[in-house]
Design a protein around this motif. Structure first.
Motif, mmCIF file in Angstrom:
data_model
loop_
_atom_site.group_PDB
_atom_site.id
_atom_site.type_symbol
_atom_site.label_atom_id
_atom_site.label_comp_id
_atom_site.label_asym_id
_atom_site.label_seq_id
_atom_site.Cartn_x
_atom_site.Cartn_y
_atom_site.Cartn_z
ATOM 1 N N THR A 1 29.033 -44.687 -108.937
ATOM 2 C CA THR A 1 30.039 -43.967 -109.718
ATOM 3 C C THR A 1 29.489 -43.725 -111.118
ATOM 4 O O THR A 1 29.100 -44.679 -111.805
ATOM 5 N N CYS A 2 29.439 -42.462 -111.535
ATOM 6 C CA CYS A 2 28.983 -42.139 -112.886
ATOM 7 C C CYS A 2 30.022 -42.622 -113.891
ATOM 8 O O CYS A 2 31.213 -42.314 -113.769
ATOM 9 N N LEU A 3 29.582 -43.380 -114.882
ATOM 10 C CA LEU A 3 30.517 -43.983 -115.830
ATOM 11 C C LEU A 3 31.060 -42.974 -116.843
ATOM 12 O O LEU A 3 32.053 -43.264 -117.508
ATOM 13 N N SER A 4 30.444 -41.822 -116.971
ATOM 14 C CA SER A 4 30.934 -40.837 -117.941
ATOM 15 C C SER A 4 31.678 -39.691 -117.263
ATOM 16 O O SER A 4 32.779 -39.326 -117.680
ATOM 17 N N THR A 5 31.135 -39.120 -116.186
ATOM 18 C CA THR A 5 31.792 -37.989 -115.525
ATOM 19 C C THR A 5 32.748 -38.435 -114.432
ATOM 20 O O THR A 5 33.525 -37.615 -113.926
ATOM 21 N N VAL B 1 36.674 -48.642 -114.036
ATOM 22 C CA VAL B 1 36.246 -47.249 -113.987
ATOM 23 C C VAL B 1 35.623 -46.907 -112.639
ATOM 24 O O VAL B 1 35.700 -45.772 -112.183
ATOM 25 N N TRP B 2 35.010 -47.882 -111.978
ATOM 26 C CA TRP B 2 34.452 -47.600 -110.659
ATOM 27 C C TRP B 2 35.132 -48.378 -109.543
ATOM 28 O O TRP B 2 35.118 -47.981 -108.390
ATOM 29 N N GLU B 3 35.768 -49.487 -109.864
ATOM 30 C CA GLU B 3 36.366 -50.336 -108.839
ATOM 31 C C GLU B 3 37.463 -49.608 -108.054
ATOM 32 O O GLU B 3 37.591 -49.765 -106.842
#
Length: 327
Positions: free
Chosen positions: A53-57, A138-140
């Motif tokens: 998972t991209c942390l910004s987009t 943010v990704w979980e």
């Protein structure tokens, strides 16, 4: 329980760098697939998936790995980097799912071979503290929903229906569905209200790939592999719509007065007759207050193929994405 002021976002969440420079990572599976046909039936093999998972987009990317070795995991990292570019930061948790997957994969994150690979590629792997999944929210959430739906679909599927090619293609379809989800509103222009999605940030294209026409039933899988993929992708879309997209709305029964929709609000139109990723985005152009001054139906302008159309819809068929007062 101790509490403390929320910290600022880490730099890798807000850095103006290319997509997938900083990623959150998790491993999920396994699933049984048919590796090859034999006279007595078929030989089965195990497959796993690595989701980035991209942390910004907030975009996602899924790679299927074949064997339970560090070398196979490194191959997955290499394929990901070859497509998405170099990774500077990898973040992951130390929860039960990830640690369990690492053990079954025989993946040792302190393995000298993996450390050498990360060092050669100037990548850093950061682990969140145990029992702190909220630090990776943010990704979980994306990973959790995707894992739950895919496990429900694939674990009950006869392995003879699932091949490596079908699984890889399905993961590509799942990636497209997840990357078409709305992030924020990018325009309040009544002629062309557009909603920012991870796919737009990755491809610089406003339109998404249309799903094939026709009805595909996951319980009536034909011998055509591409139809099997579409049946599973449709099943994923239905669960994704129910379990994720509906959470964009305020939940709760109708026992309290809620803020009214207003002219200028950007909304997503529910449409069970449309294919996945094709729910239209519209702009509220007129409201119809009831006698109690609450709005229960509105007119929504939607632009399709550069032609504006206006639809009358009950608010129960709309998902508010962006409020006019925030413009």
């Amino acid at each position: 329980m101790q509490v403390q002021k929320m910290s600022d976002l880490p730099p890798d969440r807000v850095s103006p760098e290319p997509p997938f420079t900083h990623v959150g990572l998790d491993v999920f599976g396994p699933w049984m697939v048919t590796a090859r046909r034999t006279r007595g039936g078929h030989a089965e093999s195990i497959r796993w998936a690595v989701i980035f998972t991209c942390l910004s987009t907030r975009a996602v990317h899924i790679e299927v790995i074949e064997t339970m070795t560090t070398a196979s995991f490194i191959n997955g990292l290499r394929r990901f980097s070859a497509i998405r570019g170099p990774i500077k930061t990898i973040r992951s948790d130390q929860g039960t799912n990830f640690i369990g997957a690492c053990k079954e994969l025989k993946l040792n994150t302190t393995d000298p071979e993996l450390k050498t690979y990360l060092k050669d590629n100037k990548s850093t792997w950061i682990f969140n503290p145990p029992h702190s999944s909220h630090m990776g929210g943010v990704w979980e959430r994306m990973i959790g929903i995707a894992r739950r739906i895919l496990d429900a679909l694939l674990l009950k599927l006869n392995p003879s229906y699932l091949t490596h090619e079908i699984l890889v293609t399905l993961m590509a379809e799942v990636t497209a569905i997840m990357n078409s989800r709305p992030l924020v509103s990018v325009s309040s222009d009544p002629e062309a209200p557009a909603v920012l999605t991870p796919s737009m940030l990755l491809t610089h294209k406003k339109d998404t790939l249309a799903a094939p026409s026709g009805d595909f039933d996951v319980n009536d899988l034909s011998n055509k592999h591409w139809r099997r993929v579409q049946a599973l992708a449709d099943a994923f879309w239905k669960r994704w719509r129910q379990e994720y997209l509906t959470t964009l709305q305020t939940k709760g029964k109708w026992n309290m007065e809620k803020p009214n929709l207003q002219v200028g609000d950007v909304v997503l139109l529910k449409d069970s007759q449309m294919k996945r990723t094709e729910w239209p985005t519209g702009l509220v152009v007129k409201t119809f207050p009831s006698r109690d001054n609450t709005v229960r139906k509105v007119e929504v302008k939607v632009v399709k193929h550069d032609i504006p159309r206006v639809y009358l819809r009950p608010i129960s068929e709309l998902i508010l994405l962006f409020h006019a007062k925030n413009v």
